[in-house]
Design an enzyme around this catalytic site. Sequence first.
Site, PDB file in Angstrom:
ATOM      1  N   LYS A 261     -34.032 -53.908  46.204  1.00 44.31           N
ATOM      2  CA  LYS A 261     -35.058 -53.632  47.207  1.00 44.31           C
ATOM      3  C   LYS A 261     -35.345 -52.133  47.196  1.00 44.31           C
ATOM      4  O   LYS A 261     -34.557 -51.331  47.683  1.00 44.31           O
ATOM      5  CB  LYS A 261     -34.635 -54.032  48.619  1.00 44.31           C
ATOM      6  CG  LYS A 261     -35.839 -53.971  49.608  1.00 44.31           C
ATOM      7  CD  LYS A 261     -35.437 -53.662  51.044  1.00 44.31           C
ATOM      8  CE  LYS A 261     -35.399 -52.191  51.345  1.00 44.31           C
ATOM      9  NZ  LYS A 261     -36.735 -51.517  51.329  1.00 44.31           N
TER      10      LYS A 261
ATOM     11  N   GLU B  27     -29.624 -33.506  59.509  1.00 47.62           N
ATOM     12  CA  GLU B  27     -30.391 -33.493  58.262  1.00 47.62           C
ATOM     13  C   GLU B  27     -31.881 -33.511  58.575  1.00 47.62           C
ATOM     14  O   GLU B  27     -32.379 -34.441  59.199  1.00 47.62           O
ATOM     15  CB  GLU B  27     -30.018 -34.701  57.406  1.00 47.62           C
ATOM     16  CG  GLU B  27     -30.659 -34.680  56.033  1.00 47.62           C
ATOM     17  CD  GLU B  27     -30.184 -35.823  55.154  1.00 47.62           C
ATOM     18  OE1 GLU B  27     -29.912 -35.578  53.962  1.00 47.62           O
ATOM     19  OE2 GLU B  27     -30.081 -36.959  55.645  1.00 47.62           O
TER      20      GLU B  27
ATOM     21  N   CYS C 165     -30.954 -35.095  49.405  1.00 48.26           N
ATOM     22  CA  CYS C 165     -29.759 -35.218  50.252  1.00 48.26           C
ATOM     23  C   CYS C 165     -28.719 -34.148  49.952  1.00 48.26           C
ATOM     24  O   CYS C 165     -27.904 -33.821  50.811  1.00 48.26           O
ATOM     25  CB  CYS C 165     -29.153 -36.612  50.113  1.00 48.26           C
ATOM     26  SG  CYS C 165     -28.828 -37.097  48.410  1.00 48.26           S
TER      27      CYS C 165
ATOM     28  N   GLU D  68     -24.327 -44.089  49.677  1.00 50.31           N
ATOM     29  CA  GLU D  68     -24.654 -42.676  49.432  1.00 50.31           C
ATOM     30  C   GLU D  68     -25.658 -42.297  50.499  1.00 50.31           C
ATOM     31  O   GLU D  68     -26.800 -42.742  50.487  1.00 50.31           O
ATOM     32  CB  GLU D  68     -25.204 -42.486  48.018  1.00 50.31           C
ATOM     33  CG  GLU D  68     -25.208 -41.042  47.552  1.00 50.31           C
ATOM     34  CD  GLU D  68     -26.518 -40.326  47.842  1.00 50.31           C
ATOM     35  OE1 GLU D  68     -26.547 -39.548  48.830  1.00 50.31           O
ATOM     36  OE2 GLU D  68     -27.483 -40.569  47.118  1.00 50.31           O
TER      37      GLU D  68
END
Length: 475
Positions: A174, A382, A283, A249
């Site tokens: 996906k 973040e 990231c 992750e």
Amino acid sequence: MAAPVTIRAGHVIGGALVESAGERIDVVNPATEEVIAAVPAGTPADVDTAVAAAAEAFAGWAARDPRDRAAVVRKVAEGVTARRAEIAALITAEMGSPIGFATKVQASLPAATTAGIADLVEGGYAFTEEIGNSLVVREPVGVVGAITPWNYPLHQIAAKVAPALAAGNTVVLKPSEVAPLNANLFLEILAEAGVPDGVVNLVHGTGPVVGEAIAAHPRVDMVSFTGSTAAGKRVSAVAAQTVKRVALELGGKSANVVLDDADLGRAIKIGLANTFINGGQTCTAWTRMLVPADRHDEAVELAVAAAAKYTVGDPLDEATRIGPMASAAQRDRVLGYIRLGVEEGATLAYGGSTDGLPERGAYVPPTIFAGVRADMRIAQEEIFGPVLSILPYADEDEAVAIANSTIYGLAGAVFGADQDRAVAVAKRLRTGQVDVNGGAFNPVAPFGGYRQSGNGRELGRFGLEEFLEVKSIQR
């Protein structure tokens, strides 16, 4: 005008393209705000059909010799390389990555990591070993659900699919609904490389519908997920109901520790490039720059001068270094954090204003905050945009404490003239990957995070082993 899109966008299940007649999800070029394609909004029924196809294909694929599987994986890498220009243009249209970066990284890294997996298996990776009177066998996990993000869309797909295939698994993929078209192109490459029908299946859709259906499915043996920490927690909770393996992750808030003996100019130049890479939508971006307090102002001055060279604009222009954010929603998120930084009392040293940016498109300004405290939200959360926080520290111990003060632990950096000292500091950082003095990215080294940056590792041998079960046979 938007770049032309010629990919037929549909699910791919059992080798057949399924262009659903139901609800569809628009794919929007973030530079032009134009709809360039649409993909089906998948359903749990679509997932069930895809899982059945993967389960049916599993026995035949798992039984093939590992070197045979590796040869197919190598052809996949070659196919990605052959279509690099097409891949780069497609990713630029989908999520706004500047065409130069899309060509050099977005479309090239997947080939390198995939070839690395083929090298590993063809080089004699030991799927069996003897331990005393036991034969220890490494076998495929089974049906793998791969859920991938939009920031490095094809890289993240390849980093899961290539090792999963080499290990003998079958896959239900996906991709992100924000940048899904490259997944269809990748399925074409897989077919051309000789991956049998049903071994890799593609289901488009949203995380809450398709992603959760994959994570919950009793015939999915493992889920490999890349995305936000919040979404990763949800995947873990859903997958726990069937006690399947989960590899995550997730997010990051990486620190760049500039030691007092570092070449400040070099550390700032490399550090800023890493912060702004892919528009900051990375990231591993070093979004916190930690500098000695007595050099803070000098560091800010150098960073501001360097930031002025980062042109923002049309991602199809080779001179552009920062394109649009991947979506209007991401643009609004980043601008919200910039406003928050000002409200928190950080000094806005550069950027912050959308004045002068293109009127149309999901653009944000490269921004630098100075005098940032470690407890500020812009230093803890973040942002996923081109926003750098510069934090002063008193001594090495405080620098390490600040670097380790977030919930994350994905990446980081250390700069210092004394290489041994810099490596010693790197070992103190609670993070999965640290670059010392600008060390180059290694596509076969293990990649993954500590703490809420996830668990498990991708790439190279460690990435392959994520997709293997271990069996002991006593004789």
